[in-house]
Write an enzyme that holds these catalytic residues in place. Structure first.
Site, PDB file in Angstrom:
ATOM      1  N   LYS A  22       0.840  -1.212   0.000  1.00  0.00           N
ATOM      2  CA  LYS A  22       0.000   0.000   0.000  1.00  0.00           C
ATOM      3  C   LYS A  22       0.869   1.254   0.000  1.00  0.00           C
ATOM      4  O   LYS A  22       0.623   2.197  -0.752  1.00  0.00           O
ATOM      5  CB  LYS A  22      -0.908  -0.011   1.239  1.00  0.00           C
ATOM      6  CG  LYS A  22      -1.553   1.310   1.560  1.00  0.00           C
ATOM      7  CD  LYS A  22      -2.420   1.232   2.787  1.00  0.00           C
ATOM      8  CE  LYS A  22      -1.737   1.546   4.086  1.00  0.00           C
ATOM      9  NZ  LYS A  22      -1.361   2.965   4.272  1.00  0.00           N
ATOM     10  N   ASN A  23       1.889   1.253   0.858  1.00  0.00           N
ATOM     11  CA  ASN A  23       2.691   2.467   1.009  1.00  0.00           C
ATOM     12  C   ASN A  23       3.625   2.724  -0.170  1.00  0.00           C
ATOM     13  O   ASN A  23       4.270   3.767  -0.233  1.00  0.00           O
ATOM     14  CB  ASN A  23       3.480   2.432   2.327  1.00  0.00           C
ATOM     15  CG  ASN A  23       2.564   2.624   3.524  1.00  0.00           C
ATOM     16  OD1 ASN A  23       1.384   2.913   3.369  1.00  0.00           O
ATOM     17  ND2 ASN A  23       3.114   2.456   4.714  1.00  0.00           N
ATOM     18  N   ARG A  94      -4.801  10.807   4.493  1.00  0.00           N
ATOM     19  CA  ARG A  94      -3.660  11.707   4.700  1.00  0.00           C
ATOM     20  C   ARG A  94      -2.669  11.646   3.538  1.00  0.00           C
ATOM     21  O   ARG A  94      -2.075  12.648   3.146  1.00  0.00           O
ATOM     22  CB  ARG A  94      -2.975  11.304   6.007  1.00  0.00           C
ATOM     23  CG  ARG A  94      -1.972  12.287   6.458  1.00  0.00           C
ATOM     24  CD  ARG A  94      -1.176  11.786   7.622  1.00  0.00           C
ATOM     25  NE  ARG A  94       0.189  12.202   7.465  1.00  0.00           N
ATOM     26  CZ  ARG A  94       0.636  13.401   7.753  1.00  0.00           C
ATOM     27  NH1 ARG A  94      -0.173  14.303   8.241  1.00  0.00           N
ATOM     28  NH2 ARG A  94       1.903  13.709   7.556  1.00  0.00           N
ATOM     29  N   CYS A 118      -4.959  12.789  13.354  1.00  0.00           N
ATOM     30  CA  CYS A 118      -5.534  11.470  13.110  1.00  0.00           C
ATOM     31  C   CYS A 118      -5.352  10.661  14.376  1.00  0.00           C
ATOM     32  O   CYS A 118      -4.717  11.113  15.317  1.00  0.00           O
ATOM     33  CB  CYS A 118      -4.899  10.802  11.902  1.00  0.00           C
ATOM     34  SG  CYS A 118      -3.269  10.208  12.228  1.00  0.00           S
ATOM     35  N   ARG A 123       0.559  14.382  13.330  1.00  0.00           N
ATOM     36  CA  ARG A 123       1.098  14.235  11.986  1.00  0.00           C
ATOM     37  C   ARG A 123       1.172  15.553  11.201  1.00  0.00           C
ATOM     38  O   ARG A 123       0.469  15.739  10.197  1.00  0.00           O
ATOM     39  CB  ARG A 123       0.309  13.162  11.221  1.00  0.00           C
ATOM     40  CG  ARG A 123       0.377  11.829  11.940  1.00  0.00           C
ATOM     41  CD  ARG A 123      -0.350  10.742  11.225  1.00  0.00           C
ATOM     42  NE  ARG A 123       0.437  10.109  10.192  1.00  0.00           N
ATOM     43  CZ  ARG A 123       0.062   9.028   9.540  1.00  0.00           C
ATOM     44  NH1 ARG A 123      -1.078   8.463   9.810  1.00  0.00           N
ATOM     45  NH2 ARG A 123       0.816   8.510   8.603  1.00  0.00           N
ATOM     46  N   PRO A 124       2.023  16.468  11.625  1.00  0.00           N
ATOM     47  CA  PRO A 124       2.172  17.731  10.889  1.00  0.00           C
ATOM     48  C   PRO A 124       2.826  17.526   9.527  1.00  0.00           C
ATOM     49  O   PRO A 124       3.338  16.436   9.237  1.00  0.00           O
ATOM     50  CB  PRO A 124       3.084  18.571  11.800  1.00  0.00           C
ATOM     51  CG  PRO A 124       3.799  17.603  12.654  1.00  0.00           C
ATOM     52  CD  PRO A 124       2.947  16.373  12.763  1.00  0.00           C
ATOM     53  N   ILE A 125       2.854  18.572   8.695  1.00  0.00           N
ATOM     54  CA  ILE A 125       3.459  18.440   7.362  1.00  0.00           C
ATOM     55  C   ILE A 125       4.500  19.535   7.107  1.00  0.00           C
ATOM     56  O   ILE A 125       4.829  19.823   5.969  1.00  0.00           O
ATOM     57  CB  ILE A 125       2.394  18.454   6.234  1.00  0.00           C
ATOM     58  CG1 ILE A 125       1.549  19.722   6.321  1.00  0.00           C
ATOM     59  CG2 ILE A 125       1.554  17.206   6.226  1.00  0.00           C
ATOM     60  CD1 ILE A 125       0.775  19.989   5.029  1.00  0.00           C
ATOM     61  N   LEU A 127       7.632  19.588   7.364  1.00  0.00           N
ATOM     62  CA  LEU A 127       8.843  19.158   6.641  1.00  0.00           C
ATOM     63  C   LEU A 127       8.584  19.083   5.132  1.00  0.00           C
ATOM     64  O   LEU A 127       9.450  19.415   4.328  1.00  0.00           O
ATOM     65  CB  LEU A 127       9.321  17.784   7.151  1.00  0.00           C
ATOM     66  CG  LEU A 127       9.752  17.747   8.626  1.00  0.00           C
ATOM     67  CD1 LEU A 127      10.027  16.317   9.073  1.00  0.00           C
ATOM     68  CD2 LEU A 127      11.008  18.606   8.822  1.00  0.00           C
ATOM     69  N   ASP A 306       4.514   0.412  12.079  1.00  0.00           N
ATOM     70  CA  ASP A 306       3.324  -0.237  11.523  1.00  0.00           C
ATOM     71  C   ASP A 306       3.196  -1.713  11.945  1.00  0.00           C
ATOM     72  O   ASP A 306       2.211  -2.370  11.610  1.00  0.00           O
ATOM     73  CB  ASP A 306       3.315  -0.129   9.989  1.00  0.00           C
ATOM     74  CG  ASP A 306       2.976   1.276   9.515  1.00  0.00           C
ATOM     75  OD1 ASP A 306       2.602   2.118  10.349  1.00  0.00           O
ATOM     76  OD2 ASP A 306       3.096   1.547   8.300  1.00  0.00           O
ATOM     77  N   ILE A 328       7.923   6.825  17.003  1.00  0.00           N
ATOM     78  CA  ILE A 328       7.545   7.520  15.758  1.00  0.00           C
ATOM     79  C   ILE A 328       6.274   8.353  15.931  1.00  0.00           C
ATOM     80  O   ILE A 328       6.231   9.512  15.548  1.00  0.00           O
ATOM     81  CB  ILE A 328       7.356   6.519  14.593  1.00  0.00           C
ATOM     82  CG1 ILE A 328       8.590   5.605  14.436  1.00  0.00           C
ATOM     83  CG2 ILE A 328       7.040   7.246  13.277  1.00  0.00           C
ATOM     84  CD1 ILE A 328       9.858   6.315  13.991  1.00  0.00           C
ATOM     85  N   ARG A 398      -8.603  -0.411   4.714  1.00  0.00           N
ATOM     86  CA  ARG A 398      -7.735   0.587   4.082  1.00  0.00           C
ATOM     87  C   ARG A 398      -6.418  -0.039   3.641  1.00  0.00           C
ATOM     88  O   ARG A 398      -5.796   0.430   2.690  1.00  0.00           O
ATOM     89  CB  ARG A 398      -7.416   1.709   5.077  1.00  0.00           C
ATOM     90  CG  ARG A 398      -8.549   2.652   5.392  1.00  0.00           C
ATOM     91  CD  ARG A 398      -8.043   3.785   6.261  1.00  0.00           C
ATOM     92  NE  ARG A 398      -6.697   4.136   5.832  1.00  0.00           N
ATOM     93  CZ  ARG A 398      -5.682   4.424   6.644  1.00  0.00           C
ATOM     94  NH1 ARG A 398      -5.859   4.439   7.932  1.00  0.00           N
ATOM     95  NH2 ARG A 398      -4.499   4.710   6.156  1.00  0.00           N
TER      96      ARG A 398
END
Ligand code: UD1
Length: 419
Positions: A22-23, A94, A118, A123-125, A127, A306, A328, A398
């Site tokens: 998936k990733n 996301r 979430c 989970r900021p963005i 970066l 995960d 993490i 998902r």
């Protein structure tokens, strides 16, 4: 909302086939925006997240055909005329943010609604945005949206404060058609990043070093369409490894890359699970005596966050004290209270979980709080006494292709109840 019912106690046997990652597929679908030509993804996993990111691209007029029989995703982004994807869809997933890099690269602009928090953390963005800014994009955040514009992107040296997977991917995708060379230092090293680089290079990009902490990208003028088969899903494979261990069974897992599995193989081996690598397969034997262990989640090649919930389920049934430290995500122990309802002895102390192995777990109704948490609760159900009902199964859908059918194929007593 569907439920998954597991009747515990069956030993597993036989083999299970692993789907594509998936990733890997999510950034690859986003990257197909970079070329106006057709891109084809073969052996794609038919997952809810893949359907949602496809809808995100459709909302900016991409044409995407998903063939569920042949597991092919055919993407034609030649008609994209809008750079603002539907915010309702973006909020659902996301990973929608992965279209920022490709959009700014091909069209010089985008406008996208900000993600909320979430379940597993804020989970900021920042970066991602710092990276795009370093390449010359003017980025502004306000009224719940991120907007960016760039007349021209120019290569730069970017040091990431933290090796974020998504930020590394977004910057790579933004840089492939920038003028000159971009170097990403302290880049994430996950196998899915190497896979994305392979996809980009097959489109004509010049990316080297992906899979290490320094990635070099020399900008090219144009990218073409391509056909790509993504790597196997190392987290799905790891989940089935834990299924073998938690049911004290021996099974074969078909579709792995040994290198990608090393952090998971190392920890399960340390516990006493016997693992034999046979080319692209693993034979996992959990019938021996298992010992408690300590785990700390880390960026790759450390132990994956995960797989943390699944390991917690397993360690709940291993005599002795184990400690799991999550480094993490700040809020990724939501499965612990659900496991405690099943009889697990888990104490949370800040970022650590202290687990005292119980003799048994007992089935009850438990709630899937996120994707991996849901899978972990199914695993607990496989070995629990009686029946476990896992609710909020949409989280699991998902990221796992037919999880209940794959477990049925191994002999588990599990089924889905559509409500
Ligand atoms: C990806 C994976 C997810 C996995 C995670 C960590 C995909 C689609 N998802 O998520 O399954 O759990 O990697 O292996 O590939 N961070 C910041 N600022 C940023 C970006 C990230 O502080 O700008 C923090 C996050 O809040 C988090 C940590 O960095 O605490 C890791 O996040 P990141 O590596 O970015 O994960 P994702 O790409 O979101």
């Amino acid at each position: 909302m569907d439920k998954i019912i597991v009747k515990g106690g069956n030993t597993l046997s036989g083999e299970v086939k692993i789907s594509s990652a998936k990733n890997s597929v999510l950034p690859i679908i986003a990257a197909s925006i970079l070329s106006g030509d057709k891109c084809i993804i073969e052996n794609a996993p038919m997952l809810e997240d893949v359907f949602v990111i496809s809808d995100v691209l459709r909302s900016v007029s991409a044409d995407i055909d998903i063939d569920k029989n042949s597991n092919k995703v055919i993407i034609d982004t030649s008609d994209i005329c809008d750079c603002e994807p539907c915010s309702e869809l973006v909020k659902k997933l996301r990973a929608s943010f992965l279209i920022m890099g490709p959009m700014i690269s091909r069209f010089g602009k985008f406008r996208i609604s900000l993600p909320g928090g979430c379940n597993i953390g804020t989970r900021p963005i920042e970066l991602h945005l710092k990276g795009l800014n370093a390449l010359g994009a003017e980025v502004s955040v306000g009224h719940g949206y991120v907007e960016a514009r760039a007349r021209k992107l120019i290569g730069n040296k970017i040091y990431l404060d933290f090796p974020s997977v998504g930020a590394t991917e977004n910057i790579m995708m933004a840089a492939v058609m920038a003028q000159g060379e971009t170097v990403i230092e302290n880049a994430a090293e996950e196998p899915e990043i190497e896979d994305l680089a392979e996809f980009l290079n097959s489109m004509g990009a010049n990316v080297t070093g992906a899979g290490t902490d320094t990635i070099r990208i020399v900008g090219v003028k144009k990218l073409k369409g391509t056909v790509h088969k993504p790597i196997y899903d190392r987290i799905e494979a790891g989940t089935f490894m834990v299924a073998a261990a938690i049911t004290r069974s021996k099974i074969k897992i078909v579709g792995i890359n040994e290198d990608h599995m090393k952090p998971i193989i190392a920890k399960l081996t340390e516990m006493g699970v016997s693992i034999e690598v046979q080319g692209q397969s693993l034979v996992v034997d959990g019938t021996g005596v298992l010992k408690p262990i300590d785990i700390k989640t880390m960026p790759y090649p450390g132990f994956p966050t995960d797989m943390q919930a699944q390991m917690m389920g397993l360690l709940s049934l291993v005599k002795g004290t184990s400690i799991i430290t999550e480094t993490i995500f700040e809020n990724r122990f939501m499965h612990a209270p659900e496991m405690k309802r099943m009889g697990a002895n888990i104490k949370i102390d800040g970022r650590s979980a202290i687990i005292e192995g119980a003799d048994r777990l007992t089935g009850c109704e438990v709630k899937s709080t996120d994707l991996r948490a849901g899978a972990a609760l199914i695993l607990c159900g496989l070995s629990a006494v009686g029946s476990t009902e896992v609710t909020d199964v949409y989280h699991i859908d998902r990221g796992y292709v037919n999880i209940e059918r794959k477990l049925q194929g191994l002999g588990a007593n599990i089924y889905r109840k559509c409500i």
